[in-house]
Enzyme design. Structure first.
Site, short mmCIF file in Angstrom:
data_model
loop_
_atom_site.label_atom_id
_atom_site.label_comp_id
_atom_site.label_asym_id
_atom_site.label_seq_id
_atom_site.Cartn_x
_atom_site.Cartn_y
_atom_site.Cartn_z
N LYS A 45 -0.74 6.66 8.96
CA LYS A 45 0.19 7.32 8.04
C LYS A 45 0.23 8.84 8.24
CE LYS A 45 -0.24 3.73 4.49
NZ LYS A 45 -0.57 3.47 3.07
N TYR B 72 8.99 -1.20 3.00
CA TYR B 72 8.21 -1.39 1.78
C TYR B 72 9.02 -2.02 0.64
CZ TYR B 72 4.32 1.20 3.81
OH TYR B 72 3.28 1.58 4.60
N ASN C 133 -3.72 7.28 2.05
CA ASN C 133 -4.90 6.51 2.43
C ASN C 133 -4.98 6.17 3.92
OD1 ASN C 133 -2.98 4.48 2.55
ND2 ASN C 133 -3.91 3.18 1.01
N HIS D 1 -2.02 1.74 7.21
CA HIS D 1 -1.47 0.49 6.69
C HIS D 1 -1.85 -0.58 7.68
CE1 HIS D 1 1.54 -2.55 5.48
NE2 HIS D 1 1.65 -2.74 6.79
N GLU E 26 6.43 -7.57 10.39
CA GLU E 26 6.27 -6.12 10.50
C GLU E 26 6.36 -5.65 11.95
OE1 GLU E 26 3.54 -5.49 6.49
OE2 GLU E 26 2.58 -5.24 8.44
#
Length: 137
Positions: free
Chosen positions: A9, A49, A112, A115, A126
């Site tokens: 990320k 998402y 965080n 993913h 995905e």
């Protein structure tokens, strides 16, 4: 061989830890079958998402994911989904075990670091979102 998707990320990309995270995958038996750095558009992030679109954090998640480049990677190996999820650690880095990616590189539950697909079925979806078949070797 099972495949899974990983996204490094924007927070982790900005910190310059792409290589360290990719090394974690390879050092733990996962092969990098494809990888690329890209900037997600708002439409990309909202589509990817979409499962969270009704949740209160959706807008902030999308804003975060378009705040800088990401690195998307197809990982391959035996039990790739579970292995990657173990390497990532808990979603909240304060709850992540020492030595996991999130414990070592994440700031908070929103930023965080990574993913990872939560199942082989979702991994297939995905992966197709980000990669054409010819890009994966």
């Amino acid at each position: 061989m099972e495949q899974t998707l990983s996204i490094i990320k924007p927070d982790a990309v900005a910190k310059g830890v792409i290589g360290k995270i990719l090394d974690r995958f390879e050092s733990n038996g996962l092969k990098i079958a494809a990888t690329k750095k890209m900037q997600l558009s708002r439409v990309d992030a909202e589509t990817f998402y979409a499962i969270h679109s009704e949740r209160p954090f959706f807008k902030d998640l999308v804003d975060f994911m378009i705040s800088g480049p990401v690195v998307v990677t197809v990982l391959e190996g035996e039990n790739a989904v579970a292995t990657n999820r173990d390497l990532m650690g808990a979603t909240n880095p304060k709850e992540a075990e020492a030595g996991t990616i999130r414990a070592d590189f994440a700031e908070n539950i929103d930023a965080n670091a990574v993913h990872g697909s939560d199942s082989a079925e979702n991994a297939a979806i995905e992966i197709k979102f980000f990669f054409a078949g010819r890009e994966i070797s």
